[in-house]
Design a protein around this motif. Structure first.
Motif, PDB file in Angstrom:
ATOM      1  N   PRO A 311       0.823  -1.207   0.000  1.00 34.39           N
ATOM      2  CA  PRO A 311       0.000   0.000   0.000  1.00 34.39           C
ATOM      3  C   PRO A 311       0.858   1.258   0.000  1.00 34.39           C
ATOM      4  O   PRO A 311       2.065   1.199   0.253  1.00 34.39           O
ATOM      5  N   GLY A 312       0.232   2.374  -0.265  1.00 33.98           N
ATOM      6  CA  GLY A 312       0.944   3.637  -0.189  1.00 33.98           C
ATOM      7  C   GLY A 312       1.185   4.019   1.259  1.00 33.98           C
ATOM      8  O   GLY A 312       0.375   3.726   2.139  1.00 33.98           O
ATOM      9  N   VAL A 313       2.321   4.655   1.522  1.00 31.44           N
ATOM     10  CA  VAL A 313       2.637   5.119   2.875  1.00 31.44           C
ATOM     11  C   VAL A 313       2.662   6.650   2.853  1.00 31.44           C
ATOM     12  O   VAL A 313       3.346   7.257   2.024  1.00 31.44           O
ATOM     13  N   TYR A 314       1.900   7.233   3.764  1.00 33.24           N
ATOM     14  CA  TYR A 314       1.714   8.677   3.806  1.00 33.24           C
ATOM     15  C   TYR A 314       2.224   9.249   5.127  1.00 33.24           C
ATOM     16  O   TYR A 314       2.249   8.567   6.154  1.00 33.24           O
ATOM     17  N   THR A 315       2.608  10.502   5.111  1.00 33.62           N
ATOM     18  CA  THR A 315       2.954  11.209   6.340  1.00 33.62           C
ATOM     19  C   THR A 315       1.665  11.497   7.096  1.00 33.62           C
ATOM     20  O   THR A 315       0.729  12.073   6.532  1.00 33.62           O
ATOM     21  N   ARG A 316       1.582  11.087   8.345  1.00 36.36           N
ATOM     22  CA  ARG A 316       0.365  11.266   9.145  1.00 36.36           C
ATOM     23  C   ARG A 316       0.337  12.691   9.720  1.00 36.36           C
ATOM     24  O   ARG A 316       1.122  13.035  10.621  1.00 36.36           O
ATOM     25  N   ILE A 317      -0.557  13.524   9.254  1.00 34.34           N
ATOM     26  CA  ILE A 317      -0.569  14.943   9.619  1.00 34.34           C
ATOM     27  C   ILE A 317      -0.900  15.174  11.089  1.00 34.34           C
ATOM     28  O   ILE A 317      -0.334  16.079  11.729  1.00 34.34           O
ATOM     29  N   SER A 318      -1.783  14.378  11.667  1.00 39.41           N
ATOM     30  CA  SER A 318      -2.153  14.593  13.074  1.00 39.41           C
ATOM     31  C   SER A 318      -0.961  14.455  14.007  1.00 39.41           C
ATOM     32  O   SER A 318      -0.962  14.999  15.114  1.00 39.41           O
ATOM     33  N   HIS A 319       0.068  13.744  13.577  1.00 38.28           N
ATOM     34  CA  HIS A 319       1.272  13.563  14.393  1.00 38.28           C
ATOM     35  C   HIS A 319       2.082  14.854  14.482  1.00 38.28           C
ATOM     36  O   HIS A 319       2.915  14.994  15.386  1.00 38.28           O
ATOM     37  N   TYR A 320       1.829  15.791  13.579  1.00 39.54           N
ATOM     38  CA  TYR A 320       2.683  16.978  13.470  1.00 39.54           C
ATOM     39  C   TYR A 320       1.968  18.286  13.823  1.00 39.54           C
ATOM     40  O   TYR A 320       2.432  19.365  13.463  1.00 39.54           O
ATOM     41  N   VAL A 321       0.869  18.200  14.547  1.00 42.65           N
ATOM     42  CA  VAL A 321       0.099  19.399  14.877  1.00 42.65           C
ATOM     43  C   VAL A 321       0.938  20.417  15.634  1.00 42.65           C
ATOM     44  O   VAL A 321       0.942  21.617  15.318  1.00 42.65           O
ATOM     45  N   ASP A 322       1.687  19.974  16.645  1.00 38.76           N
ATOM     46  CA  ASP A 322       2.510  20.910  17.427  1.00 38.76           C
ATOM     47  C   ASP A 322       3.602  21.536  16.553  1.00 38.76           C
ATOM     48  O   ASP A 322       3.856  22.741  16.629  1.00 38.76           O
ATOM     49  N   TRP A 323       4.258  20.712  15.736  1.00 42.83           N
ATOM     50  CA  TRP A 323       5.313  21.248  14.870  1.00 42.83           C
ATOM     51  C   TRP A 323       4.751  22.253  13.878  1.00 42.83           C
ATOM     52  O   TRP A 323       5.378  23.295  13.620  1.00 42.83           O
TER      53      TRP A 323
END
Length: 333
Positions: A311-323
């Motif tokens: 499958p495709g692997v994506y950057t998970r945006i919720s992990h980067y909310v603080d950044w």
């Protein structure tokens, strides 16, 4: 094959296998009613970066659209784009094309995808920017056909580039996220309208629901064996979210040089046939939540395009909310 080719090929397959159907074509009134439904809903709590409820109404309409479109969710392959279908103009108004200058050709060419997250900010994958200078990039909003000028198309220069400081610190594809600061034209950044709009950002606590269908958009390759077979019009594919345990299985991506991190999200069909592909890197994976589309992931990497158990692997945006909040302040928007 590098990360850009991997992911591009993945989106490519996904886009080439989703078929369009007359049943998905709606009348003008149906589109208008759908738009009204979206605008009346409570919406998603997170508004675009750099905006607040006191600004223009259109800036608070993140994740909404005036042009309705519902691609096939069957996950079954059909001819042409890898798992995808041509998108109607304006149906995914947060999707942008990122172009890079090629000295040998003396012109700007398609490079990656991205997502509008505010009037002065576009989000994309870090690997799209690692070898590029800000003055060699262009952001094109309102884009649909690559080789012709669209009605709402507008190109912007890039004022600044901010790549996550831990990009590739925990593996070649780790922390694959970056922001582009849009250089205003006059005193204005990206102006929102019926065909250009921002996408909502998730909360840090947002959990991706296994089996949920989301949409990935881009202009990537249409033939997984030919990364130069770029689509000339925006394509969209429906992909299903997979849980991390499945993605970490030994017959999927377990035991590889790059671990599947909590900061990643996998999406696609394990049987193959639906995926992103070359040229789609950095593009948005959008999931609908309470009537609005939320940026769940960015096209990052994968092993080939639309292959079985890849499958495709994506950057998970919720992990980067603080950044993202820190980055917004650092960029001054």
């Amino acid at each position: 094959m590098d990360a850009t080719v991997f992911m591009s090929v993945v989106i490519l397959h996904a886009l080439n296998f989703v078929s369009s159907s007359p049943a998905h074509d709606y009348s003008h009134n149906a589109q208008r009613n759908t738009t009204q439904r979206y605008r009346r809903s409570g919406g998603y709590p997170k508004f675009p970066v750099g905006t607040d409820s006191g600004k223009k109404e259109e800036e608070s309409e993140c994740g909404t659209r005036d042009v309705y479109h519902q691609p096939s969710y069957s996950g079954k392959p059909v001819p042409k784009v890898v798992g995808g279908t041509a998108a109607p103009y304006g149906a995914y108004p947060w999707t942008v094309e990122i172009k890079a200058y090629r000295p040998n050709k003396r012109k700007f060419e398609h490079h990656c995808g991205g997502a509008v997250v505010g009037p002065r900010l576009v989000m994309t994958a870090a690997h799209c920017l690692q070898n590029e200078q800000a003055d060699q990039l262009r952001i094109v909003v309102g884009e649909h056909f690559i080789e012709q000028r669209d009605q709402y198309e507008k190109s912007f220069r890039v004022e600044d580039v901010l790549i996550h400081p831990k990009f590739r610190k925990v593996g070649f594809y780790s922390n694959d996220i970056a922001l582009l600061k849009v250089k205003p034209v006059g005193d204005q950044g990206i102006q929102f309208n019926s065909h250009v709009r921002s996408i909502c950002l998730p909360e840090q606590s947002t959990q991706s629901k296994e089996g949920a269908w989301c949409l990935v958009t881009g202009w990537g390759a249409q033939n997984p064996d030919d990364v130069e077979s770029q689509s000339q019009s925006l394509q969209v594919a429906a992909v299903s979210l997979l849980d991390l345990a499945t993605c970490r299985r030994s017959d999927v991506y377990g035991g590889r040089h790059q671990d599947i991190l909590d900061s990643m999200v996998c999406a696609g069909v394990l049987e193959g046939g639906v995926d992103a592909c070359g040229g789609d890197s950095g593009g948005p994976l959008a999931c609908e939540v309470d009537g609005r589309f939320v940026l769940t992931g960015l096209v990052s990497w994968g092993d080939g395009c639309a292959k079985k158990n890849r499958p495709g692997v994506y950057t998970r945006i919720s992990h980067y909310v603080d950044w993202l909040e820190q980055a917004r302040k650092q960029l001054g928007v």
